[in-house]
Design a protein around this motif. Structure first.
Motif, PDB file in Angstrom:
ATOM      1  N   ARG A  63       0.836  -1.206   0.000  1.00 15.18           N
ATOM      2  CA  ARG A  63       0.000   0.000   0.000  1.00 15.18           C
ATOM      3  C   ARG A  63       0.874   1.260   0.000  1.00 15.18           C
ATOM      4  NH1 ARG A  63      -5.193   1.704   0.974  1.00 15.18           N
ATOM      5  NH2 ARG A  63      -5.655  -0.229  -0.127  1.00 15.18           N
ATOM      6  N   TRP A  64       1.941   1.250   0.799  1.00 15.77           N
ATOM      7  CA  TRP A  64       2.818   2.429   0.857  1.00 15.77           C
ATOM      8  C   TRP A  64       3.465   2.676  -0.501  1.00 15.77           C
ATOM      9  CZ3 TRP A  64       8.031   3.531   0.159  1.00 15.77           C
ATOM     10  CH2 TRP A  64       8.471   4.762   0.654  1.00 15.77           C
ATOM     11  N   VAL A  65       3.966   1.625  -1.129  1.00 14.39           N
ATOM     12  CA  VAL A  65       4.596   1.769  -2.450  1.00 14.39           C
ATOM     13  C   VAL A  65       3.579   2.280  -3.462  1.00 14.39           C
ATOM     14  CG1 VAL A  65       5.648   0.502  -4.368  1.00 14.39           C
ATOM     15  CG2 VAL A  65       6.403   0.059  -2.025  1.00 14.39           C
ATOM     16  N   ASP A  66       2.354   1.771  -3.419  1.00 10.94           N
ATOM     17  CA  ASP A  66       1.308   2.249  -4.331  1.00 10.94           C
ATOM     18  C   ASP A  66       1.045   3.735  -4.109  1.00 10.94           C
ATOM     19  OD1 ASP A  66       1.059  -0.255  -5.436  1.00 10.94           O
ATOM     20  OD2 ASP A  66      -0.703  -0.809  -4.249  1.00 10.94           O
ATOM     21  N   ASP A  67       1.019   4.165  -2.843  1.00 13.21           N
ATOM     22  CA  ASP A  67       0.770   5.578  -2.539  1.00 13.21           C
ATOM     23  C   ASP A  67       1.901   6.469  -3.034  1.00 13.21           C
ATOM     24  OD1 ASP A  67      -1.647   5.050  -1.322  1.00 13.21           O
ATOM     25  OD2 ASP A  67      -0.841   5.034   0.720  1.00 13.21           O
ATOM     26  N   VAL A  68       3.122   5.979  -2.965  1.00 12.41           N
ATOM     27  CA  VAL A  68       4.299   6.780  -3.295  1.00 12.41           C
ATOM     28  C   VAL A  68       4.627   6.733  -4.787  1.00 12.41           C
ATOM     29  CG1 VAL A  68       6.803   6.969  -2.903  1.00 12.41           C
ATOM     30  CG2 VAL A  68       5.261   6.562  -0.971  1.00 12.41           C
ATOM     31  N   TYR A  69       4.205   5.687  -5.464  1.00 13.66           N
ATOM     32  CA  TYR A  69       4.679   5.364  -6.822  1.00 13.66           C
ATOM     33  C   TYR A  69       4.633   6.568  -7.771  1.00 13.66           C
ATOM     34  CZ  TYR A  69       5.585   2.415 -10.882  1.00 13.66           C
ATOM     35  OH  TYR A  69       6.154   1.850 -11.989  1.00 13.66           O
ATOM     36  N   ASP A  70       3.539   7.297  -7.769  1.00 18.17           N
ATOM     37  CA  ASP A  70       3.383   8.394  -8.733  1.00 18.17           C
ATOM     38  C   ASP A  70       3.795   9.756  -8.170  1.00 18.17           C
ATOM     39  OD1 ASP A  70       2.422   6.761 -10.801  1.00 18.17           O
ATOM     40  OD2 ASP A  70       0.368   6.852 -10.016  1.00 18.17           O
ATOM     41  N   THR A  71       4.391   9.784  -6.989  1.00 18.35           N
ATOM     42  CA  THR A  71       4.777  11.065  -6.379  1.00 18.35           C
ATOM     43  C   THR A  71       6.231  11.433  -6.640  1.00 18.35           C
ATOM     44  OG1 THR A  71       5.493  10.087  -4.260  1.00 18.35           O
ATOM     45  CG2 THR A  71       3.140  10.652  -4.498  1.00 18.35           C
ATOM     46  N   GLN A  72       7.026  10.471  -7.145  1.00 16.97           N
ATOM     47  CA  GLN A  72       8.469  10.680  -7.229  1.00 16.97           C
ATOM     48  C   GLN A  72       8.921  11.210  -8.590  1.00 16.97           C
ATOM     49  OE1 GLN A  72      10.602   9.827  -4.227  1.00 16.97           O
ATOM     50  NE2 GLN A  72       8.469  10.331  -3.755  1.00 16.97           N
ATOM     51  N   ASP A  73      10.065  11.886  -8.561  1.00 15.31           N
ATOM     52  CA  ASP A  73      10.729  12.345  -9.774  1.00 15.31           C
ATOM     53  C   ASP A  73      11.562  11.181 -10.307  1.00 15.31           C
ATOM     54  OD1 ASP A  73      12.205  13.500 -11.762  1.00 15.31           O
ATOM     55  OD2 ASP A  73      13.144  15.036 -10.507  1.00 15.31           O
ATOM     56  N   PHE A  77      10.569  13.940  -4.466  1.00 16.28           N
ATOM     57  CA  PHE A  77       9.216  14.231  -4.937  1.00 16.28           C
ATOM     58  C   PHE A  77       9.262  15.093  -6.186  1.00 16.28           C
ATOM     59  CE2 PHE A  77       8.639  13.252  -0.451  1.00 16.28           C
ATOM     60  CZ  PHE A  77       7.601  12.352  -0.512  1.00 16.28           C
ATOM     61  N   LYS A  78       8.325  14.835  -7.084  1.00 17.86           N
ATOM     62  CA  LYS A  78       8.350  15.511  -8.377  1.00 17.86           C
ATOM     63  C   LYS A  78       7.868  16.962  -8.278  1.00 17.86           C
ATOM     64  CE  LYS A  78       3.849  13.579  -9.744  1.00 17.86           C
ATOM     65  NZ  LYS A  78       3.172  12.674 -10.708  1.00 17.86           N
ATOM     66  N   ASP A  79       7.028  17.261  -7.284  1.00 19.64           N
ATOM     67  CA  ASP A  79       6.571  18.634  -7.103  1.00 19.64           C
ATOM     68  C   ASP A  79       5.985  18.789  -5.701  1.00 19.64           C
ATOM     69  OD1 ASP A  79       3.975  17.522  -7.180  1.00 19.64           O
ATOM     70  OD2 ASP A  79       3.802  17.886  -9.340  1.00 19.64           O
ATOM     71  N   ALA A  80       5.572  20.004  -5.401  1.00 24.15           N
ATOM     72  CA  ALA A  80       5.075  20.313  -4.056  1.00 24.15           C
ATOM     73  C   ALA A  80       3.784  19.562  -3.745  1.00 24.15           C
ATOM     74  CB  ALA A  80       4.847  21.814  -3.919  1.00 24.15           C
ATOM     75  N   THR A  81       2.900  19.436  -4.737  1.00 28.85           N
ATOM     76  CA  THR A  81       1.628  18.752  -4.498  1.00 28.85           C
ATOM     77  C   THR A  81       1.859  17.297  -4.113  1.00 28.85           C
ATOM     78  OG1 THR A  81       0.507  20.217  -6.065  1.00 28.85           O
ATOM     79  CG2 THR A  81      -0.601  18.157  -5.496  1.00 28.85           C
ATOM     80  N   ALA A  82       2.774  16.631  -4.818  1.00 33.95           N
ATOM     81  CA  ALA A  82       3.089  15.237  -4.496  1.00 33.95           C
ATOM     82  C   ALA A  82       3.680  15.123  -3.097  1.00 33.95           C
ATOM     83  CB  ALA A  82       4.066  14.681  -5.528  1.00 33.95           C
TER      84      ALA A  82
END
Length: 921
Positions: free
Chosen positions: A273-283, A342-347
């Motif tokens: 679950r943690w990896v799924d939550d983080v997956y699209d937040t990273q640069d 993180f790719k941006d502030a929102t993430a």
């Protein structure tokens, strides 16, 4: 490595390189290739590394080698200086047969234990840490003030809303919006919010200065274009990832059991679950393989899974911002490559909402606090602080056990060594992984409930702080003429401009820190119980009074240190005066010379002048260079000697090396000048705050270092005791530091002042509870006043509450609220069962209410407790056990001579207070 490369290296070295050297060079190149590949990817040039990538990597690796050589030399020198200073201080103060590992305690924490020897002329790591934090936070405050009221208001509003535990929908959205605006501006993303942009700029300025100061002292924190805000998260929240979804998969009976026990989901479930939550937040450009190629999806997921494992076990998040574990050392914190990007502030904000548990502003202040802790530790013990501390501890242990050291008992000396090691670990943040359990959560919640139920009237006891402040001012030889402690406290309490000025001067204690100190170092639990405790301490006025009193004493310190810097041109002349305690606080001759050169600055609108951090920072560099001229000459001479020691060489090479050595020497001198100002300013702040915590009874590191490793039962037993014990310790050690006559005067002022103010507090408490004034003609009343107003402080609040006096055993009273509550529960159950078995009347309902009274939030607020007791609690007790109030009234009159102007069980008072009872009539 290719043979051609090995040959080139051999030609450069003039010999065949060793295998370890080749591996080191190859590892450096690989690491540089990864970094260059990341940079290329951010610039839109991703893929397999090309020739230019390797060329850029080689140049980067070469630069790193040069930098590391310089940093190594800097750290070696600073380590040697730290060890030499500690050794010299110990030798100057203790004979060889008196030196033990316990002597190191004062280098770690301010003050000393009650039965330790003399006070050392040093500034502890704790004081240096506090000085750095107060310096950076006051810079933040001052720049906010200079930026305009709308900026300061937006920052304070964001901080307040972010810290609220319970918010309505409007405040929740407002808090989210304001926090996100600040974070976006920190990331360089325009929001159109000018206040948020100015806050981001100020944050960048303060963190840049703090980074530079830390690097000057041996840290190696690079300047990253993509560094925005530390990546802070909570291991408990990470371990609980997806818990609700997991609970929903369980059968009803198992689900209920798991919810009650606080059971966490299986690691595999939480990790997924943690990896799924983080997956699209990273640069994704920052995730590259060892050879510099971008990670594919499978490799990227594996990397996130590895990150989860370290974070869920309190690994990587303990050294944020940074990555790979094992690079050890306090000085390396902040220098590692980051684990997450993180790719941006929102993430980043989305991640914080789920896994941080702190608002953006809270993370900002926590970052400054953690960095200041590390800086203070390194300033005291050198860049390799942990290694240096262990070296000194082992040396002292060996000496203490030797014939030279008197052959002291092995077990005792080993115990001292372990004790100071725990102190150092607490100060340096090396306590290891902290885990929570259901029991610890319940125990923490219970302590918070007791705090809310019992400390609502403690602000009245804080009146006695004025007496303690006056006694300590007298002991320090502070001149109070023209600056009255009481009036300054009132201004600091109610006057907005005064509070802002105190913050800009670095004298306003953080509200959360004030709360933790009143809790004896125990932080408030999460959830509603922690909220109850927090609001009780705030709404009763206790925290505001604590901060106001400390700021008042701090202003007096600034004024007197400024006056002394005009009267005593050198530190030696100050030490020869009657201001011995204040003189022996770890100042150096350079510190005092810098303060002597500083202009005194206004402290308030009335025109009082004093020594301030801004005054110290305003001293011209030319003046600092004059003060440090001997050290500067030594640095320049050292550079020339180093060149001379290299022997004969071609003139062109000699000229090139001479320029390099001269440049490094000038860089060292610039750092020396810059550091000299910061050291003097932060010592002023650290020493002042140290005295503020003595004058206004506060638990400091020496009193609270065991809290992180202690069991829950010990923590509960020490509830309300740690801070009073700290006050008693400080009173004793201060008395021992004074000569006979000043010591007698100090004790007389301390005891007389706190007894009188304690009597005032007892009288006011009696009236607010509905009782007549206390009979002041009885000696027992004055003993209670001494306990109430002296160092016992908030523990006295517990001892003299109605439910403690009227029914608790001596053991429960001495044991504190936790034992008292346990005794109350026993009365409800086993005691009533025994009564029923013996045929006696039971009082289950009344006893249950009496027990509940100890954990009812806000039950003892000084402005509502009379109405709450009479209109609710006493009515419930009478309903549960008819005649209970009459029996309690008879017992109070018979055993304690307590009469009431608002009788127990009455809905309204029948008469006015009997004022004559105060004088025995």
């Amino acid at each position: 490595m290719k043979s051609a490369c090995i040959t080139a290296i051999a030609n450069t070295l003039g010999r065949q390189p060793k295998a370890a050297e080749l591996k080191n060079i190859e590892d450096r190149i690989k690491d540089a290739v990864k970094q260059v590949s990341r940079n290329n990817a951010k610039a839109g040039r991703s893929g397999i590394p090309d020739a230019q990538t390797y060329k850029d990597a080689a140049e980067l690796a070469a630069k790193r080698v040069v930098h590391e050589v310089y940093k190594k030399r800097q750290r070696l020198a600073q380590n040697a200086i730290a060890i030499t200073n500690i050794t010299k201080t110990l030798n100057d103060n203790f004979a060889p047969n008196e030196q033990t590992p316990g002597n190191l305690a004062q280098f770690v924490f301010a003050g000393r234990r009650t039965f330790d020897g003399k006070e050392l002329d040093i500034t502890s790591a704790e004081e240096l840490s506090i000085g750095a934090y107060q310096d950076w936070s006051r810079q933040l405050s001052a720049e906010m003030t200079a930026a305009g009221p709308e900026v300061q208001r937006f920052f304070q509003q964001s901080q307040a809303l972010g810290n609220q535990r319970f918010r309505n929908l409007f405040n929740r959205q407002l808090a989210k919006s304001s926090q996100l605006h600040i974070l976006k501006e920190i990331y360089g993303e325009s929001t159109g919010n000018q206040a948020a942009k100015k806050i981001a700029d100020i944050w960048g300025n303060v963190t840049s200065r703090s980074r530079q100061e830390m690097n000057d002292n041996g840290f190696d924190i690079g300047l990253r274009d993509d560094w925005n805000l530390p990546y802070v998260d909570d291991a408990d929240l990470i371990r609980a990832a997806g818990r609700e979804a997991w609970l929903s998969t369980l059968p009803v009976s198992e689900r209920a059991s798991a919810q009650l026990s606080g059971k966490m989901p299986p690691m595999e479930f939480a990790q997924r679950r943690w990896v799924d939550d983080v997956y699209d937040t990273q640069d994704r450009t920052q995730y590259v393989n060892q050879d510099g190629t971008p990670m594919n999806d499978a490799q990227y997921r594996e990397a996130l899974e590895a990150i989860y494992e370290t974070k869920s076990t309190d690994g990587a998040n303990k050294i944020e911002p940074g990555a790979h574990m094992g690079s050890g050392g306090v000085q390396n914190r902040g220098s590692q490559s980051r684990v997450m990007a993180f790719k941006d502030a929102t993430a980043h904000f989305q991640y914080m909402e789920k896994y941080t548990g702190q608002p953006v502003v809270g993370v900002m202040m926590a970052h400054l606090q953690a960095a200041s802790r590390d800086l203070g530790t390194v300033k005291a013990f050198g860049p390799d602080a942990a290694t240096n501390f262990k070296l000194m501890s082992d040396r002292l242990l060996k000496k203490a056990l030797s014939v030279e050291g008197g052959g002291k008992p092995v077990s005792k000396m080993q115990g001292e060594a372990k004790l100071v090691e725990r102190m150092f670990n607490a100060q340096a943040g090396l306590k290891g992984a902290q885990s929570t359990s259901v029991f610890s959560s319940v125990a923490g919640g219970l302590r918070s409930l007791m705090t809310s139920a019992m400390l609502g009237s403690s602000v009245i006891t804080a009146v006695s702080d004025q007496a303690v402040m006056r006694a300590n001012a007298m002991a320090l030889g502070l001149d109070r003429k023209g600056m009255h402690l009481y009036s300054n406290s009132i201004k600091s309490l109610f006057h907005g401009n005064t509070k802002r000025a105190n913050a800009d001067l670095g004298l306003l204690v953080d509200a959360h820190a004030a709360m933790v100190s009143k809790m004896g170092g125990l932080d408030l639990s999460r959830g509603i119980t922690g909220w109850f405790a927090e609001k009780t301490l705030k709404w009763s006025g206790l925290i505001a009074m604590d901060r106001a009193n400390k700021a008042s004493f701090g202003l007096l310190m600034y004024k007197n240190i400024g006056d002394m810097s005009r009267r005593f041109p050198t530190l030696e002349s100050l030490k020869a005066s009657d201001r011995t305690i204040l003189a022996n606080k770890g100042w150096t001759e350079a510190d005092w010379a810098i303060m002597n050169a500083a202009e005194l600055m206004p402290l308030n609108t009335r025109g009082d002048m004093g020594m301030t951090p801004d005054g110290i920072y305003a001293v011209p560099d030319t003046k600092i260079r004059d003060i440090l001229s001997d050290r500067i000459d030594s640095i320049r001479a050292g550079a020339k000697d180093a060149l001379k020691d290299m022997g004969e060489m071609p003139e062109a090479r000699r000229k090139s090396l001479s320029e390099a050595f001269d440049a490094e020497a000038e860089q060292t001198i610039t750092r020396l000048v810059r550091n000299a100002k910061a050291d003097a300013a932060q010592k002023l702040l650290g020493i002042t705050h140290g005295e503020m915590t003595t004058a206004v009874t506060t638990a400091t590191g020496l009193d609270t270092y065991q809290r992180d490793t202690a069991g829950e039962l010990y923590k509960s037993f020490m509830l309300f005791k740690t801070t009073p014990f700290a006050g008693f310790r400080k009173m004793v050690t201060r008395t021992r530091d004074l000569d006979t006559v000043p010591a007698v005067k100090f004790l007389a002022a301390y005891i007389a002042g706190t007894t009188v103010t304690g009597m005032f507090a007892n009288q006011l408490n009696a009236l607010l509870t509905g009782n007549d004034p206390v009979d002041m003609t009885k000696p027992s009343s004055w003993i209670k006043a001494l306990l109430k107003g002296g160092s016992f402080g908030i523990y006295g609040d517990f001892i003299f509450q109605d439910h403690t006096q009227f029914g608790a055993s001596i053991g429960a009273t001495i044991g504190g609220p936790a034992l008292g509550f346990a005794e109350s529960l026993i009365k409800v159950g086993p005691t009533n069962i025994q009564k029923a078995y013996e045929g006696r009347d039971t009082s289950v309902g009344a006893d249950a209410i009496q027990a509940a009274r100890m954990i009812i939030p806000f039950a003892n607020m000084w402005y509502t407790k009379a109405a709450f007791n009479h209109l609710i609690l006493q009515q419930m007790q009478e309903m549960a056990n008819p005649g209970y109030n009459d029996r309690a009234k008879d017992r109070a009159e018979r055993q304690f001579n307590t009469t009431s102007w608002w009788e127990l069980g009455d809905a309204a008072p029948r008469r006015a207070p009997d004022w004559e009872k105060a004088i025995g009539d």
